[in-house]
Design a protein around this motif. Structure first.
Motif, short mmCIF file in Angstrom:
data_model
loop_
_atom_site.label_atom_id
_atom_site.label_comp_id
_atom_site.label_asym_id
_atom_site.label_seq_id
_atom_site.Cartn_x
_atom_site.Cartn_y
_atom_site.Cartn_z
N ILE A 452 14.07 -8.98 -16.24
CA ILE A 452 15.08 -9.23 -15.93
C ILE A 452 15.81 -8.00 -16.99
O ILE A 452 16.73 -7.01 -17.23
CB ILE A 452 16.02 -10.13 -15.36
CG1 ILE A 452 15.89 -10.13 -14.01
CG2 ILE A 452 17.40 -9.70 -15.13
CD1 ILE A 452 16.50 -11.51 -13.07
N ALA A 453 16.34 -8.98 -18.10
CA ALA A 453 16.95 -9.20 -20.11
C ALA A 453 16.04 -7.70 -20.39
O ALA A 453 17.17 -7.24 -21.16
CB ALA A 453 16.14 -9.85 -20.60
N LEU A 454 14.73 -6.82 -20.34
CA LEU A 454 14.34 -5.91 -20.94
C LEU A 454 15.08 -4.76 -20.22
O LEU A 454 14.72 -3.75 -21.19
CB LEU A 454 12.47 -6.16 -20.23
CG LEU A 454 11.67 -7.13 -20.94
CD1 LEU A 454 10.37 -7.03 -20.99
CD2 LEU A 454 11.81 -6.34 -23.25
N VAL A 455 14.75 -4.75 -18.56
CA VAL A 455 15.33 -4.11 -17.70
C VAL A 455 17.33 -3.48 -18.33
O VAL A 455 17.13 -3.07 -18.55
CB VAL A 455 15.46 -3.85 -16.25
CG1 VAL A 455 16.25 -3.24 -15.52
CG2 VAL A 455 14.01 -4.37 -15.85
N THR A 456 17.64 -4.64 -18.53
CA THR A 456 19.31 -4.98 -18.99
C THR A 456 19.39 -4.49 -20.69
O THR A 456 20.19 -3.44 -20.40
CB THR A 456 19.60 -6.60 -18.73
OG1 THR A 456 19.79 -7.39 -17.89
CG2 THR A 456 21.19 -6.32 -19.12
#
Length: 837
Positions: A452-456
């Protein structure tokens, strides 16, 4: 058919941009961006304080440690609290205790366990386990403590009476009772059996009811200065009580020896050594890490150690490192941009866009926490270099295209630059986002969180790189872009000549280079499993951290790393198994509390112990490991227990489960899924199956090199380091390859000679690729300024991988492979038309 695919979105996007390609609309866009930045800044500042450091929230309920902990909590009512171990350097016990209580208000619902409390609890528990008469036994012990304390004070105040006792006890036997002083002593002396010294001591004790006489003999009883000093400094009441009980035959129950041996050990060696005093504080398992840090900082000459203390200290130092890393990233990126771009205004545009992307990423993460998302600290730490690197990559691609159109005297240079670069930016951005999204599809909760953090981060890098950069370029007149120089930075420089020679060399020696590459990959893959990783807590803490320094001290005082072993069935049904396991663990120096042992003492066939450690259909063994929590010794021993088929709970077991589950899931599921998703997406866009497969192969080589570099430099890297290197490279590594491939399609519009086309592609994208590679590598190298080894490992591994990918893989190996495959690069479809429009 793939040949009919149109890249529709960029066309509509460009129509929208063209309709708003004027200064007035640019000013409106800038105002909206500035308003968004002000809003994001408020939330982004708060985000680092929301990082989650514990692994337990990301454990599945199906893993063995979670199942064990549930059984321990539900059936044996152990859990929901954590221990903080406080070591205070003080000459006075009372002063140390006062230091604890004066700062206890900083913790919620905390309970202090003093050495005396611990001894009392230990005694009560043992009596309960063994079925002794606690009421009579406890009153006897309490009364003895009280009487001995009073006796000691009385003798100090009336020291002449103690001198009289010494003279009677040891003086009369030496003089053969020639005087008729104290006939009672003579009677008692005659009753006692043993050596002359034993008879004298016991006769004195029976006559005067003074056990302090046991500590003197014929050679020192007349040294009154020594005797007074002894009384003043005496505090070993436990040993003295044990001696008294033996004289009164209270130890007829064999287990009482166990009680006093353990009390003596706990009191004398586990809680006090020199000027060091150990206290235990029970806190709720969800205690605020901020509160723990405040409590730690408020204590003087003290260490705070334990599971929560490690995470609290890691949180404290991580947040300070985030600030240092961000500042270092900005400075390092600016230095590289100055050297590579050599013009102030474009540099300020790129830095402003990257800063906006970082605010957007942290702001979005903050919003996600409102929906229940917990930001794992690794997720938050890798966000800045990803955002900075990707945003500047995209921005440089757009700006260099802009310079190229200006040099062509194109009156609509900015729009044409956007048209020529948007395909590569979107193709790369979407590919990276799809690669990162594979984490979200992973069965591992921790990998989902990181995903989730990487996509964000990838989305946050993409949006400002296009829209915010375009807005600034629209408002800034072209004449200012070259400041302080007279001319715009050249789109060609010495790097192009160097890249031309490299790619030509690669095409001429393509077979040899590909063979070397394949051999290297095979060797790396063969030796990759031999890389030994660790889960040491000192990887996520600086060497001077309070809890880390205190651990070395605590390790000398107390067995405090706890494992819970659950066995199905009753103790009698598992008699041999429990006995052998208990004996093995005790022989290794651990303490075992279970149906057949109390601490280091094995007790068999005791129904009270059986009943206490058997609830439902489960039998519990509590192991006090002789190693600190999360240390190699604790992890290895816990791993051994798990490997024997036992259900093991506790912090060490949770650590093992999160590591094994995350690593195995990534390399067996998430990484293959990442490759599959990227291959499918690029196949749909490029119409080729071999181009994305070749991309995966070369990125894999760069990732393996980075992992082996970290292992070579740091010997035993942190368990997450190789995983993070692969995770980032298999998404970020797409960038530069796509720049080259998009250019290859352009070069092949009027030339079907793929060898010359790939050489020109590498040459013409060389300035962008090398600039982007240096910037992205520099962003990750900035992690090496952190005083946490784990971040240094990631910075080194990813940085080296990107440099290798930039200066070896893209200009040498990619041309070599493409020149060998020739027309098969585009098999099975020649879907290039949509890339020409």
């Amino acid at each position: 058919m793939v040949t009919n695919v149109k890249l529709v979105f960029p066309q509509y996007f460009l129509l929208y941009i063209k309709s708003r390609n004027n200064v007035k609309n640019g000013l409106v866009s800038l105002v909206l961006w500035l308003l968004l930045i002000m809003i994001l800044l408020h939330f982004a500042i708060k985000t680092p304080s929301l990082f989650t450091y514990s692994d337990s929230p990301f454990l599945s309920s199906s893993v063995q440690s979670v199942r064990a902990d549930k059984i321990v909590t539900n059936y044996f009512h152990i859990g929901n609290v954590d221990n903080l171990y406080i070591i205070i350097n003080s000459s006075s016990y009372n002063q140390a205790l006062q230091e604890i209580y004066s700062n206890l208000y900083l913790l919620n619902n905390a309970t202090v366990i003093t050495p005396n409390d611990y001894v009392s609890m230990l005694k009560t528990e043992y009596l309960s386990y063994l079925g002794l008469n606690e009421k009579n036994f406890s009153s006897t012990i309490s009364q003895l403590y009280e009487n001995l304390t009073r006796l000691k004070l009385y003798l100090i105040s009336n020291f002449q009476y103690f001198e009289y006792q010494l003279n009677i006890t040891f003086g009369l036997p030496l003089h053969n009772f020639t005087s008729n002083i104290c006939p009672t002593y003579k009677e008692n002396f005659d009753k006692v059996n043993g050596s002359l010294l034993e008879k004298a001591r016991y006769a004195g004790y029976l006559t005067f009811k003074d056990p302090f006489l046991f500590y003197f003999g014929f050679n020192n009883y007349t040294n009154y200065t020594l005797a007074l000093k002894f009384l003043i400094q005496f505090n070993n009441y436990t040993s003295l009580i044990e001696r008294i009980l033996k004289t009164q035959n209270i130890t007829s129950v064999n287990e009482s020896n166990v009680i006093f041996n353990n009390i003596t050990t706990a009191f004398n060696s586990s809680f006090h050594k020199g000027t060091l005093w150990l206290f235990i504080i029970n806190v709720p398992s969800n205690e605020s890490l901020t509160n723990i840090n405040q409590f730690t900082e408020s204590l003087r000459n003290a260490y705070v150690i334990g599971h929560l203390a490690y995470y609290a200290q890691s949180a404290y130092y991580t947040q300070s490192n985030v600030e240092i890393i961000d500042i270092t990233t900005i400075i390092l990126v600016m230095i590289l941009l100055i050297l590579l771009v050599r013009s102030i205004v474009p540099i300020l545009i790129l830095i402003s866009s990257a800063g906006t992307s970082l605010l957007l990423a942290y702001g979005l993460m903050y919003m996600e926490t409102l929906l229940g998302y917990k930001i794992y600290y690794i997720s938050g730490l890798v966000a800045p270099p990803i955002v900075f690197g990707l945003n500047i990559d995209y921005g440089i691609l757009l700006i260099y295209r802009y310079f190229e159109e200006i040099n062509k005297n194109n009156l609509d240079a900015l729009l044409y630059a956007l048209k020529n670069s948007i395909k590569g930016i979107l193709l790369s951005g979407i590919s990276i986002t799809i690669g990162f999204s594979s984490f979200i599809l992973s069965p591992s909760a921790l990998l989902q969180n990181i995903g989730i953090a990487l996509v964000t981060s990838s989305i946050s890098a993409l949006i400002p790189a296009v829209f915010f950069t375009y807005t600034l370029l629209l408002l800034i007149p072209q004449i200012y872009l070259s400041f302080p120089r007279r001319k715009l930075p050249s789109i060609t420089d010495i790097r192009q000549r160097y890249l031309y020679k490299l790619s030509n060399f690669a095409v001429r020696h393509n077979k040899l280079l590909v063979i070397l590459m394949l051999v290297s990959i095979v060797i790396f893959i063969f030796y990759f499993p031999s890389i030994h990783t660790n889960v040491n807590i000192d990887e996520i803490l600086p060497p001077h951290a309070n809890s880390l320094v205190g651990t070395k001290v605590l390790n000398q005082l107390y067995n405090y790393s706890i494992d819970y072993i659950i066995l199905y069935g009753s103790p009698k049904a598992n008699y041999t198994l429990i006995y052998n396991l208990t004996k093995t663990l005790i022989d290794q120096g651990n303490l075992v509390y279970g149906p057949m042992s109390l601490g280091s003492q094995i007790i068999v066939n005791n129904s009270n112990l059986y009943d206490h450690f058997h609830q439902g259909n489960y039998t519990l063994l509590i192991i006090y490991l002789k190693y600190p929590v999360f240390s190699n010794g604790a992890i290895n021993l816990t791993n051994w227990l798990i490997s024997k088929g036992f259900l093991v709970g506790g912090d060490n077991a949770q650590r093992i489960d999160i590591v094994n589950n995350t690593v195995s899931t990534y390399f067996s599921y998430t990484l293959p899924l990442t490759i599959i998703l990227i291959v499918i997406y690029l196949f749909m866009i490029l119409g080729s199956i071999l181009l994305p497969l070749r991309l995966s192969l070369t990125v894999g080589l760069s990732s393996l090199l980075g992992a082996f570099t970290v292992a070579l430099v740091y010997n035993s890297p942190y368990w997450l380091s190789p995983l993070v290197i692969f995770a980032l490279l298999f998404s970020l590594g797409i960038d530069y390859d796509m720049f080259i491939i998009i250019r290859l399609f352009d070069e092949m519009k009027n030339d079907d000679d793929i060898n010359s086309a790939i050489v020109r592609s590498v040459e013409n994208t060389g300035l962008v690729v090398t600039t982007c590679g240096l910037i992205l590598a520099g962003a990750f190298f900035s992690l090496m300024v952190a005083n946490m080894r784990f971040l240094q490992e990631i910075g080194l591994g990813v940085g080296v991988s990107i440099l290798f990918d930039t200066f070896v893989v893209r200009p040498i190996l990619v041309p070599a492979i493409i020149s060998i495959l020739k027309k098969y690069n585009f098999w099975p479809f020649k879907a290039r038309k949509f890339l020409y429009t």
